[in-house]
Each structure stands twice: as structure tokens, then as C-alpha cells.
Design a protein around this motif. Sequence first.
Motif, PDB file in Angstrom:
ATOM      1  N   LEU A 184       0.829  -1.195   0.000  1.00  0.00           N
ATOM      2  CA  LEU A 184       0.000   0.000   0.000  1.00  0.00           C
ATOM      3  C   LEU A 184       0.866   1.247   0.000  1.00  0.00           C
ATOM      4  N   ARG A 185       1.959   1.198   0.740  1.00  0.00           N
ATOM      5  CA  ARG A 185       2.871   2.342   0.778  1.00  0.00           C
ATOM      6  C   ARG A 185       3.462   2.605  -0.607  1.00  0.00           C
ATOM      7  N   ALA A 186       3.784   1.553  -1.309  1.00  0.00           N
ATOM      8  CA  ALA A 186       4.352   1.707  -2.642  1.00  0.00           C
ATOM      9  C   ALA A 186       3.352   2.375  -3.581  1.00  0.00           C
ATOM     10  N   VAL A 187       2.086   1.996  -3.478  1.00  0.00           N
ATOM     11  CA  VAL A 187       1.061   2.622  -4.312  1.00  0.00           C
ATOM     12  C   VAL A 187       0.934   4.102  -3.966  1.00  0.00           C
ATOM     13  N   GLN A 188       0.950   4.427  -2.688  1.00  0.00           N
ATOM     14  CA  GLN A 188       0.825   5.821  -2.271  1.00  0.00           C
ATOM     15  C   GLN A 188       1.996   6.663  -2.783  1.00  0.00           C
ATOM     16  N   GLU A 189       3.216   6.121  -2.689  1.00  0.00           N
ATOM     17  CA  GLU A 189       4.387   6.877  -3.141  1.00  0.00           C
ATOM     18  C   GLU A 189       4.369   7.053  -4.655  1.00  0.00           C
ATOM     19  N   GLN A 190       3.930   6.026  -5.363  1.00  0.00           N
ATOM     20  CA  GLN A 190       3.831   6.147  -6.816  1.00  0.00           C
ATOM     21  C   GLN A 190       2.789   7.199  -7.204  1.00  0.00           C
ATOM     22  N   ALA A 191       1.690   7.260  -6.471  1.00  0.00           N
ATOM     23  CA  ALA A 191       0.652   8.255  -6.746  1.00  0.00           C
ATOM     24  C   ALA A 191       1.193   9.668  -6.540  1.00  0.00           C
ATOM     25  N   LEU A 192       1.976   9.873  -5.483  1.00  0.00           N
ATOM     26  CA  LEU A 192       2.587  11.182  -5.266  1.00  0.00           C
ATOM     27  C   LEU A 192       3.578  11.523  -6.359  1.00  0.00           C
ATOM     28  N   ALA A 193       4.287  10.514  -6.839  1.00  0.00           N
ATOM     29  CA  ALA A 193       5.243  10.757  -7.920  1.00  0.00           C
ATOM     30  C   ALA A 193       4.530  11.192  -9.190  1.00  0.00           C
ATOM     31  N   VAL A 194       3.406  10.560  -9.500  1.00  0.00           N
ATOM     32  CA  VAL A 194       2.629  10.956 -10.677  1.00  0.00           C
ATOM     33  C   VAL A 194       2.143  12.395 -10.528  1.00  0.00           C
ATOM     34  N   LEU A 195       1.715  12.755  -9.328  1.00  0.00           N
ATOM     35  CA  LEU A 195       1.257  14.121  -9.084  1.00  0.00           C
ATOM     36  C   LEU A 195       2.389  15.116  -9.288  1.00  0.00           C
TER      37      LEU A 195
END
Length: 874
Positions: A184-195
Motif C-alpha cells: 500500500l505504501r508503494a502505491v501511495q508513493e507512486q501516486a505522489l510521484a505521478v502528481l
Amino acid sequence: MHVTFGLFLDARQGPSPTDFFNSPLVGRVGFLSLLETYLGLSAPEASFTKRVAVYSGLLRAHDNGAYFYSESLQADSIGTAASLLAWRDEWRLGGWDGSAKSTHPARVKELSAIETAAAGKLPPGEAERLQLVVQALRDSGPGPIKSVHLVDPPEDFPLLWRQVLDLLPAVEVRLPEPQGTGHLRAVQEQALAVLAGHPAGKLGALPDGSVLLVHALAATTAAHWLSAHNSYEPGDRLVLAEDAGDGLDVSLSATGGVNCGFEHPSQLRPALQALPLALELCWTPLDINRLLDFLTHPVGPFSRRARSTLARAVSQQPGIGGEAWTSAKAKLATGEDAQEVADEIAFWLESERWTRNNGVPVDALIARVDRLKEAMRRRLTGESADVANFLAAHRQCAAVHDALTELASQGLATVLPRQIEQLVAHATPAGATNPAAVSHVGCMRSASTPAACIEAADEVVWWMPSTPALPSPLPWSQSEVESLTQLGVQLRDPARELVSLAAQWLRPLLAARKRFVLVCPPPGAEVHPIRLLLKKLLPAIESTAIDLDSAIGSTFIASTAAALAPQPLPTPPRLVQLPQPVQLSDSAQSFTTLNELFNDPALFVLKRVAGLEPTSVLTVEEDNRLLGILAHRVFEKLFEHAAALTWSNPDAVAWFRAEADTLLQTEGAVLLMQGAGVSQQHFRKVCEGAICSLLDHLRSAGATQVQTEVAFSGTLGAVPLVGKIDLLVTLDDKRTVALDMKWRSDNYYAGLLRSGEHLQLALYSSLVEQKNGAAPAALGYFILESGALYITAADLFPKAQVRRPPEGVTVATLLDQARATWNWRKQQLDDGVIDVVPVDPPEDFKGPDGTLPVKGPNSRFDGDHLVLLGGWEQ
């Protein structure tokens, strides 16, 4: 005091696991109120409606007919003022001081001229209140505030808010960060990277199920699942529902769950509907449907008992001042509050009205609003739930009252319907919430906007995100924006707002510690960007999504539903056998009750023995039934004049035209409403033609008297019988003719005579004979629309159309059949046998020889009762 401040935290619901004393979480409204309280600046807040009224006056006062808003102001003063005031407030929040240069665009210069005149006249808005806060902070310091924790970037705040923050201590920006672990943490960090603009890295399927999509064909299915899921897996769970939270609460409560307390402000709460309904009574022609709404509405300016009594009168005779209305007022005159009720009726319902084109005098409108405001004030002493509703209604009335008072002070004489509607709309921008929508002990944590999801939770459930509200573009030209920038105004940047909105959409995902669940809306809804982002980061997420409909019976959702075997709809029984006789009352029968008993005893028993009636809904409809009733009243009034039979047709038409307006106003006002002109003219034309036609028939027959609505009583064998004859005509040789009036359907009623099925007229003939000693010489139907007269005997009315019954069918034979049918049905009821007759019954439902044919029920009029007998198709 340690303040957590965010742009949208006013929408935060809670409950919060981190609430501490003296540590408020507030948005713009809450923080401004808090600052004003501690700085000694609190004051009654001016309503937006009052500010719009003041600004419209300023616009009119400075309008030379050539300003950019001149034509709009002329067409829609309130709407134009509201739009331009919103511009002005946005500029002020951005730092505008009201000035403009001669080289600036016309719209900026013209609004600057208005701003100069607005000083000291326009009630303060958010910008003016912030300016006072800035000055007080500079003079006296921040008071008890020790620190401010911002959950939004400072650049997202308007300039005046940034100036306030610059004067507060220990202001720190703490943007939401990933709270999850593992996958879940990996998904959250990837989402911030896309932003942040970095390429999206694709992740494989998540083996721990920490990010889930849930599908369902219906919202209720998903709500049942969530309720069961929360019951069987209790924990720290946050539910985000932007649009349908109130519906979710209903489902949670119905399935044994606990309300989260989602609030759904609505302008349609009953207390907020009272003002617009009351103001609708100002106009002529009177809208009878709105009058009925006003009288039946649960909230009104006077006694609900009195309004209900009047509503029944209006439903019976749609108008004000008729016999039903007068009788209702007489009934109300006997109560303890009779004088008060009489005054209220006179004020609200029987006072002067005005045309929509000319408008209502503002003083008269102020009086009405003030009276309703006082009625709402008197209701502020009841239960807390009621107080919440009526407080919103009282504020609504007060805001409109203040705005109208301001318009009156500006010299405005009248107010048009559109202006009233806009003032009421501005006075209720969000409406009122349901007082029963409160969070219960043990509820899940909840939020109604993604921006408010700033506290971590083990599981976050985003409930059916769909079409997002995107930032609106600036309504000004590039040159206008540049000129405002030269003046030091910092306007919002739609591109920046869109980036901030995307960051806010990530907050629910970032707040999840262990699992993030996205419950998708039913098929057909727009796909939310957060769902597109998850599909981009997790290409396999759709293949692992949970389909609640196909998974019924699985271990995952077995607790939410049980499959039911299909069951056929019940069919009506052939008959009902009771263990004891059906006892009939001793009351007199009419043709209507006999017709029900003869053609469907089950219907008769439900209505006349069991006394079952469908729920009564008071309505006024512009239909043939109303037209027929009004036409009957026309002929009642016509033949109240003893000399009517001697009038010429032009004289009779002139009489009708003189009487018609009063009749329609008191008993048929629905025909005077806007949009009913065609029906009204048709009614008038039919009545004029029917009057002339009937008088021609009566004169040609040598009629000497016409009695209307003549009541008779007698017997049918041993059965008490009553009836009311529409027209009883006496000829010069003392013979009589009984006529029934019908609005239309010539072929049907002429066919009844020709086939010998005119039982109603036969019963009337018997009643006349029993009372007068002689039966009518003929029976017939007078059809109003066509002016045709159909009778059973020749040589009485030379212009009538004779429709003789078949050979052997007479009044006597019809009465014999009716008595035989009564005896047959009575014997059945004595034996506890009740026939359930279908529509268009087959031959096996007919009775013994000598009885009337069995026609079955009329599904058009008796559908509600037929459903009780199993007629589900009705």
C-alpha cells in the motif's frame, strides 16, 4: 491554542481519534469566526441576500444606461447584482483596494466607481472581515493562538488569508503524507510521484489486497456489503461519501448498522418551503395547486388544523369563496382560536393579489415575510431537532425581509416574481440539513470531501466517487486580468487549483494505513480520476475487483444476502369463503353501492363492509370530472331562476357569461391558471352550447319546471334506496321526465338505453314513482359536449333522439332483475361466500336466471382495492 487550518476542513465530520482540547480543526469560516471572537470583532453577519440587495441599489444608482451591466441590470437586477458582487468579493480577497486607472478596461473602471460609492453602505463580506482581523492582529497580537498547522499550501489561500497567516505565530505547512506500509505504501508513493510529474511506475497485483475495487449494479447492494463488512470486521475505518452519504446512512441503519451522520443540506426541507409557498399566493390568477400545497404543507404560518380543513374544501371545489370554502370557514369559527384563524385566512388567502407582469408592492411583500418570520420564531422553543429546522427557516425569512427592506429604502415600488425567487434562493444557499442525520455511538469515521481526509485510518472506503466538480475559468478577459494584476490583485489560478484538486483527491489514499477500498458507482456513471490513476498504477486491479452481484453466496459476502427462490405472483381467488355470514348495514343503498355489489361482491365488501379506503391525497386536476361538476353547478344556478325557461338563448348565454367568472374563481379556479386557457375556453363554449341546446329541448317539449339535483328516497323490495336526479323536468301536462347529465360519451350512454342496461335511470324512475305516485314518462341522458338528448320515449321532446330499449325490457323488468340480483348476492353473503369477479368476467360468473349480467369491476376507479384481491397487474 494550536490550530489546524485547511481550506475545506469546515466540511470535516469526524469523529476524530486525535481531538484535543484547545486544538481546533477549522476551515475558512471556522477560523475567521474564531479569530473574530478572540479579537473582539464578532458581530451579526450580514446575509448574502442583504448584500445583494444593497449592491443592486448601488448598481442602479450609478447606471447611466451605457455601462457594461446596464442591459443585464434592466433584465435581471438581482441576478446581475449577485454575479457582480461575487466578482467584487473575489477581487477584494485578492487585495483589490477599489481603485482603477483611466487606462484600464471599462468593466474594471465601472466597478471601481461602484466600489467608491459602496464604502460604508455595503455590509462586510469575508474580505472586509479579514481586513479588520489583519488590523487587529497588528495592533494586539494573536491572542491565545500559539501555532497554526496548515494542511494546504499557502499559495492556495487568497491573498488576505496569507496576510492573516503572516501575522500568526509558528505557522507550519504539513501536507498529508503516505501512512501505509508494504504494498500500500508503494502505491501511495507512486501516486505522489505521478502528481509531481514523474512517469508512473506500474505495480503488479497486490497479494495482500490492500487496494481494492468493489463493483455493484445498485448502490443498495454495496451499502449492504459495507454494513456487513463493518459488523464482521470492526476496526478503525474512515468512509468518504461526497454525494450520497445520506442514502448510505439510511442503508446502514436499515441493515443493523450505525449512522455515520452524513449531512445533506437541501433547500427542499419542509420548513424552508413555507416561504416560497406563502409568496406564491400573491399572484393572480391564483395557482390552485400551490394553494393546495400551502394548505397541506406540514409547515405554515397558522394552524395546521385550519389549513387542512380549508384544503379539503379546495379539493372539493377548487377556488376561494364557494360553498365548500364558506362551510369550512364556518366550521373553523367555532374553535377557541376562531378570531385568530379568521384573521390569518383573511390575510393570507382572501387579501389582494397582483399580476406577475406588474409585480407585488414591496411593502405588501415585507408584511407577508415579516408575518411568516414571526411564525417561525414562535416555533424555536420546541424539540432540538425542530429548532434546527425552524432556525434555518427563520434565518431565511430574516434574510429576505432585510433584503426587501433595503430595496424599499432605495425607492423600489414593486418586486417581480423572478426577483422574489432569486432573493429566496440567495437566502437559502445550502438549505438545511436533516436534524435526524446525526452520528451514532460506534459509527465509522466519515468525511464528505477528500480534502478533509487528513487523519490516518486503518481502512479508508471511498464511496462511489463520480463526476468531480472542476475549477471554473476566470470570467474576465486577459486585459482585465492584467490590469488587476497591475493594481496588486492576486487572482486565483485555475491551473493551480486543478493541481491542488488532484492533490486533494490523493488524501483518502494517503490516509489509509492498511487498506484502501474504492466502491465504484453503478455502471454508466463517469469514471473518477482517482480510479483512472489506480488503473494506471495497478493494471491488474480490475481483474481482481470484487463484483458483489456475482459473488453472492461466496464466503466474502455471504453475510449480506441470501438467494431467494423465484415465487410467482398470487392470482386472485375465484371466491372467498368465510366461516360466518357477512353482515350488511341498515344504511340505504345507492346505485353506486348496488352496482359494486352486483358486479363484484369482493369490491363491495372491501369498500362498504370492511370500510377500507386508499390513502387520501388531496389534489385538484383539470379533468372531465371537474368539468362535469362545474357544468352541473351551472345548470343548478340557471334553474334557480324561475323565469329561466322563458329566456331566449342570447339572454341565457349573457347570464352565463356574467356568472362564469365568479363560478370559476370560487369552484373552478384551476381553469383560470396559467396554461389552462384552452381548457377554460372549451368549458365556456360547451356550457354555452349546452344551455342553448337544453333550453331548445325544454321549450319544444312545453316544460313548465326544471328541478336540479333532486334527492329521493324509497325502497327496492325490502332494501332502502336513495338517489339524486340531475334534472327532473315537468311538462305542461304534469308528466315528468328524469334526465341524467353527462359531460361526454354519447355512444356509450345512448348504447345503455338501446341495450336496456340503464339500471341507474330505472332506479330513479322507481324512486320518483314511489314519492309522486306516477313514474316519469321518459328517461334519458343529456350530453353536455354535444348538446344531444337521448330519451326512451317518442313524442315528448321533438328534437331529442329516441333510443328505445329492446323488446321486453322495461323499468319493471330491470327492477325485477335488480331485486333478483340483490337476493342472489345477499344469499351468498349470508353463506359467507364472496365472489371475486375479474375485469371482463367470463360466462361462468353470471348469476341465476332472472338476474342482471355481471360486468366485473372498473379497474380505472377501483385499482387500489383490486390489488388487495391479488390483482397485481393493476
